[in-house]
Scaffold this active site. Structure first.
Site, PDB file in Angstrom:
ATOM      1  N   GLY A  26      51.512  37.458  80.288  1.00 56.99           N
ATOM      2  CA  GLY A  26      50.471  37.344  79.272  1.00 56.99           C
ATOM      3  C   GLY A  26      51.044  37.337  77.867  1.00 56.99           C
ATOM      4  O   GLY A  26      51.973  38.088  77.559  1.00 56.99           O
ATOM      5  N   GLY A  36      42.261  39.721  82.946  1.00 56.25           N
ATOM      6  CA  GLY A  36      43.469  39.223  82.283  1.00 56.25           C
ATOM      7  C   GLY A  36      44.530  38.851  83.306  1.00 56.25           C
ATOM      8  O   GLY A  36      45.087  37.742  83.290  1.00 56.25           O
ATOM      9  N   HIS A  37      44.797  39.781  84.237  1.00 57.70           N
ATOM     10  CA  HIS A  37      45.760  39.487  85.312  1.00 57.70           C
ATOM     11  C   HIS A  37      45.295  38.250  86.091  1.00 57.70           C
ATOM     12  O   HIS A  37      46.079  37.387  86.459  1.00 57.70           O
ATOM     13  CB  HIS A  37      45.847  40.647  86.306  1.00 57.70           C
ATOM     14  CG  HIS A  37      46.333  41.942  85.716  1.00 57.70           C
ATOM     15  ND1 HIS A  37      45.522  43.042  85.577  1.00 57.70           N
ATOM     16  CD2 HIS A  37      47.543  42.316  85.259  1.00 57.70           C
ATOM     17  CE1 HIS A  37      46.217  44.041  85.060  1.00 57.70           C
ATOM     18  NE2 HIS A  37      47.449  43.628  84.851  1.00 57.70           N
ATOM     19  N   SER A  79      42.914  45.317  79.164  1.00 52.77           N
ATOM     20  CA  SER A  79      44.116  46.092  79.477  1.00 52.77           C
ATOM     21  C   SER A  79      43.750  47.162  80.490  1.00 52.77           C
ATOM     22  O   SER A  79      42.651  47.727  80.428  1.00 52.77           O
ATOM     23  CB  SER A  79      44.647  46.765  78.203  1.00 52.77           C
ATOM     24  OG  SER A  79      45.544  47.794  78.529  1.00 52.77           O
ATOM     25  N   SER A  80      44.678  47.447  81.401  1.00 54.82           N
ATOM     26  CA  SER A  80      44.430  48.518  82.375  1.00 54.82           C
ATOM     27  C   SER A  80      44.238  49.851  81.657  1.00 54.82           C
ATOM     28  O   SER A  80      43.606  50.756  82.169  1.00 54.82           O
ATOM     29  CB  SER A  80      45.612  48.639  83.340  1.00 54.82           C
ATOM     30  OG  SER A  80      45.891  47.391  83.921  1.00 54.82           O
ATOM     31  N   ASP A 119      51.183  40.722  75.813  1.00 52.93           N
ATOM     32  CA  ASP A 119      52.413  41.511  75.692  1.00 52.93           C
ATOM     33  C   ASP A 119      53.503  40.576  75.171  1.00 52.93           C
ATOM     34  O   ASP A 119      54.455  40.225  75.873  1.00 52.93           O
ATOM     35  CB  ASP A 119      52.772  42.110  77.053  1.00 52.93           C
ATOM     36  CG  ASP A 119      51.666  43.031  77.535  1.00 52.93           C
ATOM     37  OD1 ASP A 119      51.480  44.091  76.928  1.00 52.93           O
ATOM     38  OD2 ASP A 119      50.957  42.675  78.493  1.00 52.93           O
ATOM     39  N   GLN A 162      57.166  41.535  75.186  1.00 58.37           N
ATOM     40  CA  GLN A 162      57.677  41.452  76.562  1.00 58.37           C
ATOM     41  C   GLN A 162      58.017  39.999  76.910  1.00 58.37           C
ATOM     42  O   GLN A 162      59.074  39.712  77.480  1.00 58.37           O
ATOM     43  CB  GLN A 162      56.628  42.007  77.519  1.00 58.37           C
ATOM     44  CG  GLN A 162      56.969  41.806  78.980  1.00 58.37           C
ATOM     45  CD  GLN A 162      56.031  42.575  79.892  1.00 58.37           C
ATOM     46  OE1 GLN A 162      56.224  43.749  80.125  1.00 58.37           O
ATOM     47  NE2 GLN A 162      55.016  41.913  80.398  1.00 58.37           N
TER      48      GLN A 162
END
Ligand code: AMP
Length: 291
Positions: A145, A34-35, A183-184, A148, A151
């Site tokens: 992203g 994702g990152h 997700s982490s 989120d 955010q």
């Protein structure tokens, strides 16, 4: 790729490139695909790519996972380098907050719903650290992203209200093969929970189907999504919401761009996911503001 731990060195580097486009991808590390999809897009659209990794204590509440948040500098730096990051800004907490902060930043809108409602102060911590990072790095474009999404809505108001000369880019959510948003925090899931976790995305797909069938009332969509989650997970629903996007107000029916967002508590992880749908009922996969 260079790893930079000092703010003054980072600022000096930035000054070397006054006429180049700087893409910036802020993260808390423990990188996943994702990152890296943010990095990939930023790489295409800029001359220089800066990623930051900083687990920001200000955005964690008491009892949240600041101390145990997964960290792996070695793995993260090789992933960042492979993905084409030019500078990895990796400050520690003392570098970012050497003294007690004197100025308090506070969101007054867009935070009384979704994750903001159950994480008081979280987004104040987010805007504080991003204001610092934006000043240090002075990017041309900053990438976040859509996963989120609250955010992103908060950063949209930060950039607009405080006139940061930055283009804000929202990138679509990268998913595992079964649809679970990467997700982490997915590493916190037990095997059983990992199986169930795909139902967040399935529940959102159900919402899309309802919309495609012409069902536009928020109450009906929310009820069906909740029912799906309750019958397919042992997790506890934190919220299922349908709000205008990005201003995050309750709406009775889909007559403008909206977000349908879900959050579910599992034993050690709280998972979130969402879809953003425009007034024609089409899913929105990107976001851009400014520039
Ligand atoms: P984090 O390290 O969790 O703070 O995330 C850093 C950035 O990566 C944020 O802008 C996130 O929204 C974004 N991000 C996290 N997970 C995903 C994902 N599955 N797909 C796309 N972007 C993501």
């Amino acid at each position: 790729m260079e790893i930079i731990r000092s703010i003054s060195v980072m600022q000096k580097i930035k000054r070397k490139y006054p006429h180049l486009n700087i893409g910036f991808v802020p993260t808390m590390g423990y990188l996943h695909a994702g990152h890296l999809s943010l990095v990939k897009q930023a790489k295409k659209e800029n001359d220089i790519l800066i990623m930051s990794i900083f687990v920001n204590p200000l955005q964690f509440g008491p009892g949240e996972d600041f101390d145990t948040y997964p960290r792996d500098e070695k793995r993260d730096s090789s992933l960042a380098e492979e993905a084409g990051v030019d500078y990895l800004f990796y400050p520690d907490v003392n570098e970012m907050y050497p003294n007690d902060i004197v100025i308090e930043m506070k969101m007054k809108d867009r935070i009384d719903v979704l994750c903001g409602a159950s994480r008081p102060g979280h987004f104040d911590g987010v805007i504080t650290v991003l204001t610092k990072l934006f000043h240090i790095i002075q990017p041309t474009k900053a990438y976040f992203g859509l996963k989120d999404a609250q955010q992103l809505a908060v950063i949209d108001s930060l950039i607009t209200d405080l006139n940061f000369p930055i283009t804000l880019i929202g990138v679509s959510t990268k998913r595992e093969a079964d649809g679970l948003a990467m997700s982490s925090r997915n590493v916190y899931l037990s095997d059983q929970e990992r199986q169930e976790a795909k139902s967040l995305y399935e529940a959102l797909n159900l919402a899309t189907e309802l919309i495609n069938d012409g069902i536009l009332e928020s109450r009906t969509i929310i009820a069906k999504v909740k029912e799906y989650l309750m019958t397919h997970t042992t997790g506890k629903i934190d919220y299922v919401s349908l709000l205008s996007y990005p201003n995050l107000k309750h709406v009775e029916k889909i007559d403008q761009q909206v977000i349908i967002a879900v959050a579910v508590y599992f034993k050690r992880a709280r998972l979130i996911d969402n879809i953003i749908v425009n007034e024609q009922g089409k899913i929105i996969e990107s976001f851009r503001q400014g520039g």
